[in-house]
Design an enzyme around this catalytic site. Structure first.
Site, PDB file in Angstrom:
ATOM      1  N   ASP A  73       0.850  -1.193   0.000  1.00 29.35           N
ATOM      2  CA  ASP A  73       0.000   0.000   0.000  1.00 29.35           C
ATOM      3  C   ASP A  73       0.886   1.244   0.000  1.00 29.35           C
ATOM      4  O   ASP A  73       2.024   1.194   0.479  1.00 29.35           O
ATOM      5  CB  ASP A  73      -0.869   0.032   1.261  1.00 29.35           C
ATOM      6  CG  ASP A  73      -1.875  -1.107   1.319  1.00 29.35           C
ATOM      7  OD1 ASP A  73      -2.179  -1.686   0.256  1.00 29.35           O
ATOM      8  OD2 ASP A  73      -2.349  -1.417   2.429  1.00 29.35           O
ATOM      9  N   GLN A  98      -0.476   6.761  -6.186  1.00 28.93           N
ATOM     10  CA  GLN A  98      -1.600   7.681  -6.021  1.00 28.93           C
ATOM     11  C   GLN A  98      -1.640   8.722  -7.137  1.00 28.93           C
ATOM     12  O   GLN A  98      -0.704   9.508  -7.295  1.00 28.93           O
ATOM     13  CB  GLN A  98      -1.470   8.368  -4.660  1.00 28.93           C
ATOM     14  CG  GLN A  98      -1.524   7.387  -3.493  1.00 28.93           C
ATOM     15  CD  GLN A  98      -0.682   7.828  -2.309  1.00 28.93           C
ATOM     16  OE1 GLN A  98       0.369   8.458  -2.493  1.00 28.93           O
ATOM     17  NE2 GLN A  98      -1.105   7.481  -1.115  1.00 28.93           N
ATOM     18  N   ARG A 137      -0.622  -0.737  -8.640  1.00 28.22           N
ATOM     19  CA  ARG A 137      -2.070  -0.610  -8.384  1.00 28.22           C
ATOM     20  C   ARG A 137      -2.358   0.894  -8.374  1.00 28.22           C
ATOM     21  O   ARG A 137      -1.873   1.616  -7.500  1.00 28.22           O
ATOM     22  CB  ARG A 137      -2.427  -1.191  -7.018  1.00 28.22           C
ATOM     23  CG  ARG A 137      -3.876  -0.917  -6.610  1.00 28.22           C
ATOM     24  CD  ARG A 137      -4.052  -0.851  -5.099  1.00 28.22           C
ATOM     25  NE  ARG A 137      -3.760  -2.093  -4.434  1.00 28.22           N
ATOM     26  CZ  ARG A 137      -3.403  -2.154  -3.139  1.00 28.22           C
ATOM     27  NH1 ARG A 137      -3.275  -1.071  -2.403  1.00 28.22           N
ATOM     28  NH2 ARG A 137      -3.149  -3.318  -2.579  1.00 28.22           N
ATOM     29  N   ARG A 166     -10.475   6.551   7.125  1.00 27.05           N
ATOM     30  CA  ARG A 166     -10.188   6.951   5.732  1.00 27.05           C
ATOM     31  C   ARG A 166     -11.369   6.612   4.826  1.00 27.05           C
ATOM     32  O   ARG A 166     -11.679   7.340   3.901  1.00 27.05           O
ATOM     33  CB  ARG A 166      -8.898   6.282   5.226  1.00 27.05           C
ATOM     34  CG  ARG A 166      -7.634   6.879   5.838  1.00 27.05           C
ATOM     35  CD  ARG A 166      -6.378   6.506   5.059  1.00 27.05           C
ATOM     36  NE  ARG A 166      -6.016   5.123   5.186  1.00 27.05           N
ATOM     37  CZ  ARG A 166      -5.273   4.619   6.176  1.00 27.05           C
ATOM     38  NH1 ARG A 166      -4.798   5.398   7.137  1.00 27.05           N
ATOM     39  NH2 ARG A 166      -4.974   3.339   6.198  1.00 27.05           N
ATOM     40  N   ARG A 167     -12.048   5.499   5.128  1.00 31.52           N
ATOM     41  CA  ARG A 167     -13.231   5.126   4.322  1.00 31.52           C
ATOM     42  C   ARG A 167     -14.371   6.131   4.556  1.00 31.52           C
ATOM     43  O   ARG A 167     -15.089   6.477   3.636  1.00 31.52           O
ATOM     44  CB  ARG A 167     -13.719   3.708   4.667  1.00 31.52           C
ATOM     45  CG  ARG A 167     -12.697   2.600   4.447  1.00 31.52           C
ATOM     46  CD  ARG A 167     -12.252   2.396   3.015  1.00 31.52           C
ATOM     47  NE  ARG A 167     -11.330   3.323   2.408  1.00 31.52           N
ATOM     48  CZ  ARG A 167      -9.991   3.304   2.506  1.00 31.52           C
ATOM     49  NH1 ARG A 167      -9.383   2.441   3.250  1.00 31.52           N
ATOM     50  NH2 ARG A 167      -9.260   4.208   1.860  1.00 31.52           N
TER      51      ARG A 167
HETATM   52  C1  LIG Z   1      -8.123  -1.771  -3.965  1.00 29.99           C
HETATM   53  C2  LIG Z   1      -7.803  -0.410  -3.459  1.00 29.99           C
HETATM   54  C3  LIG Z   1      -6.620  -0.171  -2.796  1.00 29.99           C
HETATM   55  C4  LIG Z   1      -6.302   1.097  -2.347  1.00 29.99           C
HETATM   56  N1  LIG Z   1      -5.072   1.333  -1.798  1.00 29.99           N
HETATM   57  C5  LIG Z   1      -4.725   2.593  -1.467  1.00 29.99           C
HETATM   58  C6  LIG Z   1      -3.401   2.903  -1.040  1.00 29.99           C
HETATM   59  O1  LIG Z   1      -2.541   2.035  -0.924  1.00 29.99           O
HETATM   60  N2  LIG Z   1      -3.111   4.199  -0.725  1.00 29.99           N
HETATM   61  C7  LIG Z   1      -4.048   5.203  -0.837  1.00 29.99           C
HETATM   62  O2  LIG Z   1      -3.715   6.374  -0.584  1.00 29.99           O
HETATM   63  N3  LIG Z   1      -5.313   4.933  -1.218  1.00 29.99           N
HETATM   64  C8  LIG Z   1      -5.671   3.666  -1.532  1.00 29.99           C
HETATM   65  N4  LIG Z   1      -6.953   3.403  -1.950  1.00 29.99           N
HETATM   66  C9  LIG Z   1      -8.015   4.429  -1.763  1.00 29.99           C
HETATM   67  C10 LIG Z   1      -8.103   5.359  -2.956  1.00 29.99           C
HETATM   68  O3  LIG Z   1      -6.962   6.174  -3.007  1.00 29.99           O
HETATM   69  C11 LIG Z   1      -9.364   6.254  -2.849  1.00 29.99           C
HETATM   70  O4  LIG Z   1      -9.303   7.051  -1.715  1.00 29.99           O
HETATM   71  C12 LIG Z   1     -10.672   5.482  -2.844  1.00 29.99           C
HETATM   72  O5  LIG Z   1     -10.628   4.330  -3.634  1.00 29.99           O
HETATM   73  C13 LIG Z   1     -11.825   6.356  -3.389  1.00 29.99           C
HETATM   74  O6  LIG Z   1     -11.564   6.698  -4.720  1.00 29.99           O
HETATM   75  P1  LIG Z   1     -12.400   6.126  -5.968  1.00 29.99           P
HETATM   76  O7  LIG Z   1     -11.432   5.889  -7.051  1.00 29.99           O
HETATM   77  O8  LIG Z   1     -13.199   4.980  -5.560  1.00 29.99           O
HETATM   78  O9  LIG Z   1     -13.266   7.340  -6.476  1.00 29.99           O
HETATM   79  P2  LIG Z   1     -14.213   8.403  -5.778  1.00 29.99           P
HETATM   80  O10 LIG Z   1     -14.406   9.473  -6.784  1.00 29.99           O
HETATM   81  O11 LIG Z   1     -13.725   8.803  -4.425  1.00 29.99           O
HETATM   82  O12 LIG Z   1     -15.534   7.577  -5.586  1.00 29.99           O
HETATM   83  C14 LIG Z   1     -16.292   7.096  -6.682  1.00 29.99           C
HETATM   84  C15 LIG Z   1     -17.526   6.400  -6.156  1.00 29.99           C
HETATM   85  O13 LIG Z   1     -17.127   5.218  -5.468  1.00 29.99           O
HETATM   86  C16 LIG Z   1     -17.907   5.025  -4.319  1.00 29.99           C
HETATM   87  N5  LIG Z   1     -17.016   5.098  -3.131  1.00 29.99           N
HETATM   88  C17 LIG Z   1     -15.721   5.477  -3.103  1.00 29.99           C
HETATM   89  N6  LIG Z   1     -15.214   5.364  -1.862  1.00 29.99           N
HETATM   90  C18 LIG Z   1     -16.232   4.918  -1.088  1.00 29.99           C
HETATM   91  C19 LIG Z   1     -16.340   4.593   0.274  1.00 29.99           C
HETATM   92  N7  LIG Z   1     -15.329   4.704   1.128  1.00 29.99           N
HETATM   93  N8  LIG Z   1     -17.541   4.148   0.727  1.00 29.99           N
HETATM   94  C20 LIG Z   1     -18.602   4.018  -0.099  1.00 29.99           C
HETATM   95  N9  LIG Z   1     -18.546   4.311  -1.414  1.00 29.99           N
HETATM   96  C21 LIG Z   1     -17.391   4.758  -1.899  1.00 29.99           C
HETATM   97  C22 LIG Z   1     -18.973   6.095  -4.317  1.00 29.99           C
HETATM   98  O14 LIG Z   1     -20.079   5.575  -5.000  1.00 29.99           O
HETATM   99  C23 LIG Z   1     -18.304   7.183  -5.117  1.00 29.99           C
HETATM  100  O15 LIG Z   1     -19.245   8.052  -5.727  1.00 29.99           O
HETATM  101  C24 LIG Z   1      -7.258   2.155  -2.470  1.00 29.99           C
HETATM  102  C25 LIG Z   1      -8.457   1.918  -3.144  1.00 29.99           C
HETATM  103  C26 LIG Z   1      -8.736   0.678  -3.646  1.00 29.99           C
HETATM  104  C27 LIG Z   1     -10.020   0.468  -4.386  1.00 29.99           C
END
Ligand SMILES: Cc1cc2nc3c(=O)[nH]c(=O)nc-3n(C[C@H](O)[C@H](O)[C@H](O)COP(=O)(O)OP(=O)(O)OC[C@H]3O[C@@H](n4cnc5c(N)ncnc54)[C@H](O)[C@@H]3O)c2cc1C
Length: 302
Positions: free
Chosen positions: A130, A159, A180, A284-285
Site C-alpha cells: 500500500d 496515487q 495498483r 479513511r473510508r
Molecule cells: C483496492 C484499493 C486499494 C487502495 N489502496 C490505497 C493505497 O494504498 N493508498 C491510498 O492512498 N489509497 C488507496 N486506496 C483508496 C483510494 O486512493 C481512494 O481514496 C478510494 O478508492 C476512493 O476513490 P475512488 O477511485 O473509488 O473514487 P471516488 O471518486 O472517491 O468515488 C467514486 C464512487 O465510489 C464510491 N465510493 C468510493 N469510496 C467509497 C467509500 N469509502 N464508501 C462508499 N462508497 C465509496 C462512491 O459511490 C463514489 O461516488 C485504495 C483503493 C482501492 C479500491
C-alpha cells in the site's frame, strides 16, 4: 472540509484507543472490515472466491511502535500466506511498510518484505504494498523497486493525486514492477498533491491508460464508474486482453460494480481488511464518503 475532518480525526490516538476497544464501534465497522481474526478473513475471501472474485488480504495496522511489533506483523502475514496456500485461495496479501517497521529500521522493513515476497512467490501469490502519505513515497518506491526486481511478485499502490506520480510510474514500468493505481486517500499539502477532484480524475484516467499500454499487469483500484468505463473504452480501442490487468475495489464498497465487472468477463480483486487495529483504515473510508456515517448508524439500530 468534512473529508479533512475525518482524516484529522484518524490521527487521534485517544479516539483510536476508545473506538478499537468498544464492541459497539466494532459493530459499526462490519461493512468495511471482515473481522478481527484470520479465520473470519479466510471465510470472507472464500465467499468471494465462490463468486469468481479474487481477494487481497490486509492485516490492519500501520506505524508500529517497536521492531518486535514489526516481527509480529510479518508473522501474521506468513500465517495469511499459509492460509492462502492451503487449500488454495485466489488471494494475495496487502501490507504497509510502516507496519513492517519502516519508521524504526529501513533494513528490518526490507528484510521482512523480502521474506514475505519469497514465501508468496513459492506459493504462486504476490505481495501488494500500500502507499501511505507522501513522507513515505520515495522510500516506498525505492524499496519496491529493489525487492520487486529481485522477486517479480511485488505490486505497489501509486496515487494519481501526487504531482510526482507520472515520473514514478515511468520508473516502475521500466523496473517491471506492478502498479495498483488509486486516486489517493491522505491529507497532502497542495505542493505535493492536486487539491481539485476534477484534476485528480483527469490524472487517473491518463495514468490508467499509460499503465494499460506500458505497465506490468496493472491493477486499476477505483469504484468510480467514469474511471472504469473510460479505461475500458481504452482497452477496447487498444485491444488489451482481459487477462493483462485487474480491477481492484475495497471490501464493502460498490459490490454491484464488482459483480458487474465479473459478469462482463473482467478480473476483479477485492481488498479485504481484518484485524484489531481498524480505526485509521475505517476513518479513511468515512473520509472518502461522509454519507457512510449515516448509513452505518442507521444499520446499527436496524
Ligand atoms: C483496492 C484499493 C486499494 C487502495 N489502496 C490505497 C493505497 O494504498 N493508498 C491510498 O492512498 N489509497 C488507496 N486506496 C483508496 C483510494 O486512493 C481512494 O481514496 C478510494 O478508492 C476512493 O476513490 P475512488 O477511485 O473509488 O473514487 P471516488 O471518486 O472517491 O468515488 C467514486 C464512487 O465510489 C464510491 N465510493 C468510493 N469510496 C467509497 C467509500 N469509502 N464508501 C462508499 N462508497 C465509496 C462512491 O459511490 C463514489 O461516488 C485504495 C483503493 C482501492 C479500491
Amino acid at each position: 472540509m468534512t473529508r479533512a475532518l475525518f482524516l484529522k480525526l484518524s490521527q487521534s490516538a485517544w479516539l483510536r484507543e476508545l473506538m478499537e476497544s468498544s464492541s459497539l464501534a466494532r459493530r459499526l465497522n462490519r461493512r468495511f472490515i471482515a473481522g478481527t481474526t484470520l479465520a473470519e478473513e479466510v471465510a470472507a475471501c472464500e465467499e468471494l472466491a465462490r463468486e469468481g472474485i479474487w481477494s487481497t488480504m490486509d492485516h490492519l495496522g500501520e506505524n508500529v511502535a517497536s521492531l518486535k511489533d514489526a516481527e509480529a506483523v510479518r508473522d501474521a502475514y506468513l500465517e495469511a500466506l499459509y492460509a492462502i496456500a492451503h487449500p488454495g485461495l485466489p488471494a494475495t496479501i496487502s501490507l504497509k511498510l510502516t507496519a513492517l517497521g519502516l519508521d524504526l529500521s529501513e533494513d528490518a522493513a526490507i528484510a521482512h518484505l523480502r521474506m514475505l515476497a519469497g514465501k508468496a512467490k513459492e506459493i504462486g501469490s504476490r505481495v501488494e504494498v500500500d502507499m501511505e502519505d507522501s513522507r513515505y513515497t520515495e522510500t516506498t518506491i525505492r524499496i519496491v523497486e529493489l525487492v520487486g526486481r529481485e522477486t517479480g511478485v511485488i505490486r505497489v499502490a501509486i496515487q494519481a493525486y501526487l504531482y510526482r506520480t507520472p515520473a514514478d510510474i515511468a520508473r516502475l514500468n521500466q523496473a517491471g514492477v506492478m502498479v495498483r493505481l488509486c486516486k489517493g486517500a491522505y491529507i497532502e499539502p497542495p505542493t505535493a498533491a492536486m487539491p481539485k477532484k476534477s484534476d485528480v480524475d483527469a490524472a487517473y484516467l491518463k495514468l490508467g491508460k499509460l499503465l494499460l499500454d506500458e505497465g506490468t499487469y496493472p491493477a486499476l483500484g477505483t469504484h468510480d464508474p467514469a474511471m472504469i468505463e473510460g479505461l475500458l473504452a481504452h482497452v477496447r480501442v487498444r485491444g488489451v486482453a482481459a487477462d493483462r490487468f485487474e480491477f481492484e475495489m475495497l471490501h464493502g464498497v460498490r459490490r454491484d460494480l464488482q459483480r458487474d465487472l465479473r459478469n462482463r468477463g473482467y478480473r476483479i480483486r477485492v481488498y479485504v481488511p481484518y484485524g484489531a487495529q481498524w480505526y485509521r483504515y475505517f476513518m479513511r473510508r468515512l473520509a472518502e464518503r461522509p454519507a457512510n456515517v449515516w448509513f452505518l448508524v442507521k444499520n446499527l439500530f436496524r
